[in-house]
Design an enzyme around this catalytic site. Structure first.
Site, PDB file in Angstrom:
ATOM      1  N   ASP A 493       3.359  -6.494  -4.048  1.00 16.70           N
ATOM      2  CA  ASP A 493       2.491  -5.470  -3.484  1.00 16.70           C
ATOM      3  C   ASP A 493       2.801  -4.094  -4.081  1.00 16.70           C
ATOM      4  OD1 ASP A 493       0.480  -4.471  -1.873  1.00 16.70           O
ATOM      5  OD2 ASP A 493       1.275  -5.349  -0.028  1.00 16.70           O
ATOM      6  N   ASP A 557      -7.579  -6.448   1.582  1.00 20.15           N
ATOM      7  CA  ASP A 557      -6.890  -6.617   2.864  1.00 20.15           C
ATOM      8  C   ASP A 557      -7.863  -6.926   3.995  1.00 20.15           C
ATOM      9  OD1 ASP A 557      -4.380  -6.189   1.831  1.00 20.15           O
ATOM     10  OD2 ASP A 557      -4.270  -4.080   2.405  1.00 20.15           O
TER      11      ASP A 557
END
Length: 757
Positions: A493, A557
C-alpha cells in the site's frame, strides 16, 4: 513490406540488425556513455531518406535524413502499400501570409531551436544559457525486431538524444522513449523532456480522459473538439486518483466497437505531465513524460536521462480495439510470465471485517468461514505490526506486534494453511509514522524540503528510499517476515501523496520511484513465488510501470457494488480483468452507506480478480450460500474471464454491459448490470459482440440463481434461460440482439453462451 523496420533511401539499404535494446521503459540516469551500436544506414548523397516500421497493423513513417531534423510523417493504422515518400509529398505545406517565410516542420521533440509554434517537448539549459536546442540526425539504427533508434545531436550545445521506437509485432502498440545525454563538461539541466511530440490525425477531435478521486477512480471525462491546449499534471508522487497518465483521442463517430481511436499511456508510477495541443495551422501533438521538480534532472558529462515509455495504440474498431492492444501488450511484454500462468486465487481480506481490532480467535474464525465459502488466499490487512493499533502510529516498525500476537503469526498462518489457503500480508513500506520506533531512531530518513512544513496527510511521512540505509532496512525486514511465515502475497500500500520529495536538498521523486521499482524487483528475485499487489488508497498507483514488478492492482477502496460497475469498466480501457482486484463487500458499504443484495455484490466482483472483504459472521446463512455459489461460478469460468477477449458493449443509460469471449469464439460470458430505472417501457435489447456469426450458441442465464423478472411470462420463460436455454446464431445475437427481462435496479445477469455446432 515485412514487419521489420524498413529503412528507405534512394542510395542505401538497411544492414543487419544489432542486438536488442533494453525497452523496459523505466527512466534512468546513467553515469556512463552508452555503448555505441553499429549504424546500419549508410547516408550518402544528401537525398531525403526515410525509415518505416510496420507491425501488428500499425504503420510508422519518419523522415530521417542525416544532418536534418527527424519528422514523423505518419503514425497510425497501417496503410498497406503506402510509402513514407508518398506521404511526405501528400503533406506538402507552403508559406502562409503572416507566418514564417518557410514552413516550420518541427522535429521529434519540437525543440525551441526548430522555431515551431507551440510548446517544446524538450526544455533544458546550462545556467540559463544553451536553451535553443536544435537536434539533427547523426545516425539511424535498427536494434531489434520492429525497433529503431534515431540518434540526434546538437553539436553547438553539446547534447545528444536517442529516440527509440518499438512496435509490438503482435498488437501494433508503439512504445517510444527518448534519452538525453550531456556531451560537455558543464552541467546541463533538463526541466522537461517528453518521450516525443506525437502528431495525431486531425480527425481525432474528442479527448477522453480518466479522472476521479479516492474511492471513485477511472471515471471518463470527455472534452469535445477544441483549439489550444489541454494540460494535465500530477505531482502526487504516485499515479494519482484524479490524473491518470493516459487517455483516448477519438473521431466524432467512434464508440466501443467502431471508429478511429488512439489510446495512450505513460508507463510510469511517479509524477507526470500530459499535454495535447491543437495548433492554429491545423496540426496537433500529444506529449507525455515525467514531470520533475526544479533542478531534479541535472546531467554531468556523459550522464543520460531516459524518459519512461510512452505507449500508443491505434484502432479503427473503436475503444475496444485499442483496449485489446493494451491488454495483450501488458500480458505479453510487460508482466512477468509467472503472473500470467498462475491461477488468480480468490481472496479473503480482513480489512472491512476487523479494521485495527486484531484478535487471533476472531481472525481464525473468519479464516474458517472464508475457506467454507471458497476462498483460496487469506490476506491479513493493516494492524498486525509494531504499535499499529490505529492509523497514526507504527508505520515503519516492521515486526509482529507482541501486544496482539505474543507468539507471532504462526498460529494464524498455520491455521490458514491447514484450511487449504495461502497467506498474504499488508505492508506500507514507503511510509512512516512520526509515532514509531523507526522515526524516533531515524528522523532524518524522510523526504522533505528544508524550511517547509510537511503537508499533514494521514499522520504519515514518506521514507527516503534513495538512501541506502533505508532501502536495506526495508528489504531486510520485509524479506525476513516473508521467509519466516511463508508469505505468498503482499498487499503493498501507499496511502499519501508525497508533496515535497527532497533528499539532501534536491528533488528526488524520480530516484524515489526508481528505488520503489528496485525494491519490488529485489524482493521478487529473492522470493520467486511471492505475488505483490499494487495498492495506493485503492487505484492511486495503477500503470504499466508498476505492473512490471507487481501482479495485481487494487482497483478502488470503494466496494459499493453499483459504483464498482463504473470504476471497473473505466479501468478496463487499459488493464485486463486478471489484474483488477474486485471484492465482495459487506451488505452496507462503509463508504457510501448503501445496501445491496448478496447476489448483486457477488455479480459486481466476478468480472475481475475476485475476492471478499467483509465480516462473514454478520452475513445470513442464505447470503453465505449465495456467496459460496458465486465464488464457485467464478472459479468455473475464471479461465474464460481472465484469458478470454474482454469486451465493453454499448450500454443503455443506467446499465453496464461487458463480456469475455474465448479465443476460439466457442464460449462467452456476458454481464448485464441494471443500475438505474429506464425511461422506456422495457430495457433496450442486448447486442452481443465478439461472436462467430456463423456459429450456433446455446444461451443460458447462469446468474442470479432465481428468475429476476418482475413480471411473467418473459423471455426467461419463453427461452427457458434458467434451464436448458435456447439456441441462436451468432449473427442473430449480434445483429438483432436479445431482449433482457424487466428487473429492478441493482440487478446483474450473467449470460453464458456455448457453441453447439
Amino acid at each position: 513490406m515485412s514487419d521489420n523496420a524498413n529503412f528507405v533511401a534512394s542510395n542505401a539499404q538497411a544492414k543487419e540488425a544489432q542486438a536488442a535494446n533494453d525497452a523496459d521503459g523505466a527512466p534512468e540516469i546513467h553515469t556512463h556513455r552508452p555503448v555505441p551500436v553499429k549504424d546500419p544506414v549508410e547516408q550518402g548523397s544528401g537525398e531525403t531518406q526515410y525509415c518505416e516500421l510496420r507491425a501488428g497493423g500499425t504503420f510508422l513513417a519518419i523522415e530521417a535524413t542525416k544532418g536534418m531534423r527527424p519528422i514523423i510523417l505518419y503514425a497510425g493504422p497501417d496503410l498497406p502499400g503506402v510509402t513514407a515518400s508518398e506521404l511526405a509529398l501528400l503533406a506538402t505545406r507552403q508559406h502562409a501570409p503572416g507566418c514564417a517565410s518557410v514552413p516550420l516542420r518541427g522535429s521529434l521533440l519540437n525543440e525551441i531551436g526548430t522555431g515551431i509554434s507551440g510548446p517544446s517537448g524538450l526544455i533544458g539549459h546550462r545556467g540559463g544559457h544553451d536553451w535553443a536546442l536544435d537536434l539533427r540526425i547523426s545516425a539511424v539504427k535498427e536494434t531489434a525486431l520492429s525497433t529503431i533508434e534515431i540518434h540526434c545531436e546538437d553539436s553547438n550545445i553539446g547534447i545528444q538524444a536517442v529516440h527509440r521506437f518499438m512496435l509490438d509485432p503482435a498488437t501494433g502498440l508503439l512504445a517510444s522513449n527518448t534519452a538525453i545525454e550531456n556531451l560537455t563538461a558543464e552541467e546541463f539541466e533538463v526541466d522537461w523532456c517528453a518521450a516525443m511530440c506525437l502528431p495525431f490525425d486531425p480527425r481525432l477531435s474528442r479527448f477522453l480522459s480518466f479522472t476521479g478521486r479516492w474511492s471513485g477512480e477511472f471515471h471518463i471525462e470527455e472534452v469535445p473538439a477544441f483549439q489550444g491546449s489541454i494540460v494535465r499534471e500530477n505531482k502526487a508522487g504516485r499515479t494519482s486518483h484524479d490524473v491518470f497518465p493516459g487517455g483516448l483521442l477519438a473521431s466524432p463517430e467512434a464508440n466501443e466497437t467502431s471508429g478511429l481511436t488512439a489510446a495512450f499511456h505513460l508507463a510510469w508510477s511517479g509524477n507526470h505531465r500530459l499535454r495535447i495541443d491543437r495548433h492554429s495551422d491545423g496540426r496537433g501533438f500529444i506529449q507525455m513524460g515525467e514531470m520533475s521538480f526544479p533542478g531534479e534532472i541535472r546531467l554531468g558529462q556523459g550522464e543520460v536521462y531516459q524518459t519512461p515509455n510512452f505507449l500508443i495504440a491505434w484502432s479503427e474498431s473503436g475503444f475496444n480495439g485499442a483496449a485489446h492492444a493494451f491488454h495483450d501488450h501488458l500480458r505479453e511484454s510487460v508482466m512477468e510470465p509467472r503472473s500470467l500462468t498462475t491461477t488468480r486465487r480468490v481472496h479473503y481480506n480482513t480489512w472491512e471485517a476487523v479494521y485495527f481490532l486484531h484478535d487471533q480467535d476472531t481472525l481464525i474464525e473468519l479464516a474458517e468461514a472464508a475457506a467454507n465459502v471458497g476462498a483460496e488466499r487469506y490476506v491479513l490487512d493493516d494492524g498486525w505490526f509494531g504499535g499499529r493499533r490505529h492509523d497514526s502510529a507504527g508505520l515503519g516498525d516492521w515486526w509482529v506486534s507482541k501486544d496482539v500476537y505474543p507468539d507471532g503469526l504462526h498460529r494464524l498462518v498455520d491455521k490458514v494453511h491447514e484450511l487449504g489457503m495461502d497467506f498474504g500480508l499488508w505492508f506500507e513500506p514507503e511510509m512512516i509514522n512520526p509515532d514509531s520506533d523507526l522515526y524516533r531512531a531515524h528522523p532524518d530518513w524522510v523526504l522533505g524540503a528544508r524550511g517547509v512544513d510537511a503537508v499533514p496527510f494521514r499522520g504519515q511521512l514518506t521514507l527516503d528510499l534513495t538512501k541506502t540505509a533505508v532501502f536495506d532496512y526495508l528489504f531486510e525486514k520485509i524479506g525476513d517476515i516473508v521467509s519466516e511465515y511463508k508469505i505468498a502475497y503482499i498487499k503493498w500500500d501507499m496511502n499519501r501523496d508525497t508533496n515535497h520529495p527532497s533528499s539532501n536538498g534536491r528533488g528526488a521523486m524520480h530516484l524515489q520511484t526508481q528505488a520503489v521499482y528496485r525494491l519490488l524487483e529485489q524482493l521478487r528475485t529473492a522470493h520467486p513465488e511471492l505475488e505483490i499487489e499494487s495498492c495506493s488508497s485503492g487505484g492511486g498507483r495503477a500503470d504499466f510501470g508498476i505492473l512490471r514488478y507487481t501482479d495485481r492492482i487494487w482497483t478502488s477502496d470503494n466496494n459499493d457494488a453499483r459504483q464498482r460497475q463504473t470504476i471497473q469498466r473505466g479501468a478496463t480501457q487499459f488493464f485486463p480483468l486478471r489484474v483488477l482486484g474486485s471484492h465482495v463487500g459487506p451488505k452496507k458499504c462503509h463508504i457510501t452507506g448503501r445496501k445491496f443484495s448478496m447476489a448483486f455484490r457477488v455479480a459486481s466482483a466476478v468480472f475481475g480478480h475476485m475476492g471478499m472483504e467483509l465480516d462473514l459472521r454478520q452475513e445470513s446463512k442464505a447470503d453465505l450460500a449465495i456467496l459460496k455459489a458465486g465464488i464457485a461460478l467464478h472459479k468455473e469460468h475464471r479461465e474464460l474471464i481472465h484469458s478470454g477477449r474482454f469486451w465493453r458493449l454499448e450500454s443503455a443509460p443506467g446499465t453496464n454491459l461487458v463480456g469475455s469471449v474465448s479465443d476460439d469464439q466457442c464460449e462467452a460470458l456476458f454481464s448485464y448490470a441494471k443500475l438505474e430505472t429506464e425511461l422506456a417501457t422495457l430495457p433496450r435489447r442486448i447486442h452481443f459482440v465478439g461472436l462467430d456469426p456463423n456459429m450456433l450458441y446455446r444461451v443460458r442465464m447462469i446468474w442470479p440463481q432465481h428468475n429476476p423478472s418482475i413480471s411473467t411470462p418473459s423471455i426467461m420463460d419463453a427461452a427457458n434461460l434458467l434451464g436448458k436455454g435456447a439456441i441462436f446464431s451468432g449473427a442473430a445475437l449480434m445483429g438483432h440482439g436479445i431482449q433482457p427481462p424487466l428487473t429492478h435496479p441493482d440487478t446483474c445477469l450473467f449470460y453464458h453462451l456455448q457453441s453447439c455446432g
